[in-house]
Design an enzyme around this catalytic site. Sequence first.
Site, PDB file in Angstrom:
ATOM      1  N   GLU A  34     -54.528 -64.308  10.162  1.00 26.29           N
ATOM      2  CA  GLU A  34     -54.777 -63.435   9.006  1.00 26.29           C
ATOM      3  C   GLU A  34     -56.078 -62.662   9.158  1.00 26.29           C
ATOM      4  OE1 GLU A  34     -52.445 -62.246   6.980  1.00 26.29           O
ATOM      5  OE2 GLU A  34     -52.072 -64.260   6.221  1.00 26.29           O
ATOM      6  N   SER A  68     -36.598 -44.710  -8.883  1.00 26.31           N
ATOM      7  CA  SER A  68     -36.601 -46.139  -8.597  1.00 26.31           C
ATOM      8  C   SER A  68     -35.980 -46.878  -9.774  1.00 26.31           C
ATOM      9  CB  SER A  68     -38.058 -46.596  -8.413  1.00 26.31           C
ATOM     10  OG  SER A  68     -38.142 -47.992  -8.531  1.00 26.31           O
ATOM     11  N   GLY A 122     -47.451 -56.408  -6.013  1.00 23.86           N
ATOM     12  CA  GLY A 122     -48.775 -57.020  -6.051  1.00 23.86           C
ATOM     13  C   GLY A 122     -48.770 -58.473  -5.630  1.00 23.86           C
ATOM     14  N   SER A 127     -44.634 -55.007  -0.350  1.00 27.33           N
ATOM     15  CA  SER A 127     -43.652 -54.098  -0.931  1.00 27.33           C
ATOM     16  C   SER A 127     -43.931 -52.662  -0.494  1.00 27.33           C
ATOM     17  CB  SER A 127     -43.639 -54.208  -2.458  1.00 27.33           C
ATOM     18  OG  SER A 127     -44.924 -54.004  -2.974  1.00 27.33           O
ATOM     19  N   ASP A 173     -48.101 -55.477   8.956  1.00 29.65           N
ATOM     20  CA  ASP A 173     -47.023 -55.433   7.961  1.00 29.65           C
ATOM     21  C   ASP A 173     -45.907 -54.482   8.390  1.00 29.65           C
ATOM     22  OD1 ASP A 173     -48.789 -56.995   6.619  1.00 29.65           O
ATOM     23  OD2 ASP A 173     -49.375 -55.475   5.160  1.00 29.65           O
TER      24      ASP A 173
HETATM   25  C1  GLA Z   1     -52.736 -56.688   4.711  1.00 32.99           C
HETATM   26  C2  GLA Z   1     -52.761 -55.581   5.754  1.00 32.99           C
HETATM   27  C3  GLA Z   1     -52.469 -56.123   7.159  1.00 32.99           C
HETATM   28  C4  GLA Z   1     -53.326 -57.339   7.485  1.00 32.99           C
HETATM   29  C5  GLA Z   1     -53.305 -58.350   6.333  1.00 32.99           C
HETATM   30  C6  GLA Z   1     -54.267 -59.484   6.553  1.00 32.99           C
HETATM   31  O1  GLA Z   1     -51.448 -57.196   4.560  1.00 32.99           O
HETATM   32  O2  GLA Z   1     -51.826 -54.583   5.440  1.00 32.99           O
HETATM   33  O3  GLA Z   1     -52.644 -55.113   8.110  1.00 32.99           O
HETATM   34  O4  GLA Z   1     -54.634 -56.953   7.794  1.00 32.99           O
HETATM   35  O5  GLA Z   1     -53.610 -57.740   5.089  1.00 32.99           O
HETATM   36  O6  GLA Z   1     -53.901 -60.241   7.667  1.00 32.99           O
END
Ligand code: GLA
Length: 389
Positions: A34, A68, A122, A127, A173
């Site tokens: 993370e 939406s 959130g 999302s 993500d």
């Molecule tokens: C968010 C960001 C990712 C990553 C995470 C933490 O989700 O979009 O790029 O940095 O936080 O791991």
Amino acid sequence: MEGKKVLESFKTLYGAEGDIRLFHSPGRINLIGEHIDYNGGYVFPCALEFGTFGVVRAREDKVVNLASTDFDLRVTTTLDDLQYRKEDDWANYPKGVIKIMHDQGYSVGGMDILVSGNIPNGAGLSSSASLELLTAVMVEKLFNNGSLPRVDLVKLCQKAENEYVGVNCGIMDQFAIGMGKKDRAILLDCDTLNYDYVSADLKGYTLVIMNTNKRRALNESKYNERRTECDEALEALKKYKDITSLCQLTPEEFEEAKDKLTKDNISKRAEHAVYENHRVKKAIEALNSGDIHSFGELLTASHNSLRDLYEVTGEALDSIVSEALKAPGCIGARMTGAGFGGCAIALVDKKEIDSFMDSVKKGYLNRTGLKADFYFSGIGEGTEEISLK
Ligand code: GLA
């Protein structure tokens, strides 16, 4: 909402004629690794089975209609007017992706779009990246013969988030959502974008997603602040080490160099990045050797580091994780995603799920006054078109 229902709603809203197509884009969780995607580290996310449905029809003109089922706000614009507007709220995500694809020379056209999300907003389950990839894949399939390299779509969605929406996120993500594969987690080296699909055999345990129901409000500025702090650490360490990202350092190399980081917060951020990267490698080893207990311990160690060194957890996440660790059947738990609220994950013995949830629900409510929600999801497929035949 289910895909078929979204399709029906589309027809009611825009009419049933023409070539109407259905798409799905998942949410994601990160198992471990993370806040190190933007530090050149390893991350280990997977796509979820739930996400965002999108129904779309190409138009003859340049009009883009965005609606939406989750928000009242509808936006009508054209391909010549895709500027960011605060009041366009959620619609800025698809607008940003369409604009970047247009700017990069991809073929784009007018569209009627209806989206419908099953990812709580959130909650830190991405999302927004889900909606971005949904849009990019729609444009790819409708106007570019469905033949664009998926990694290119992933990168341009990250660019949309960075430059259009203004959140300086890493690539995790968008990558997890765009490249996800059923029943496989993704071990991604964010330095090189090399990746491996890993079958995560959890040996009679399952991952429970726990929503703190504390929204991740106001976290963008904190997120960008962490990135700046990591950049500062890197600049300082570069004078002594031949590196281009923090995660190129082993824990031993970091220990040797760490007295060069004189500011406490900067040193803590770098320490988290280096050790978190190390934990990801250990976690993969543990999974590969079937040592699920060590995997669980690494998840918990990751949370502790995000709490003490990276300082992105907060009371709600810390409470839910500590309640989870006390509850029956749990062998590891951590926040997932950006932090500051949102969701955590727990590794729980399948036989103990009910008593686990019961215990966390009570303990968490007692400590915070908030109600926890729980979600179960297998590992889902990345963004895709759903056949209507
Ligand atoms: C968010 C960001 C990712 C990553 C995470 C933490 O989700 O979009 O790029 O940095 O936080 O791991």
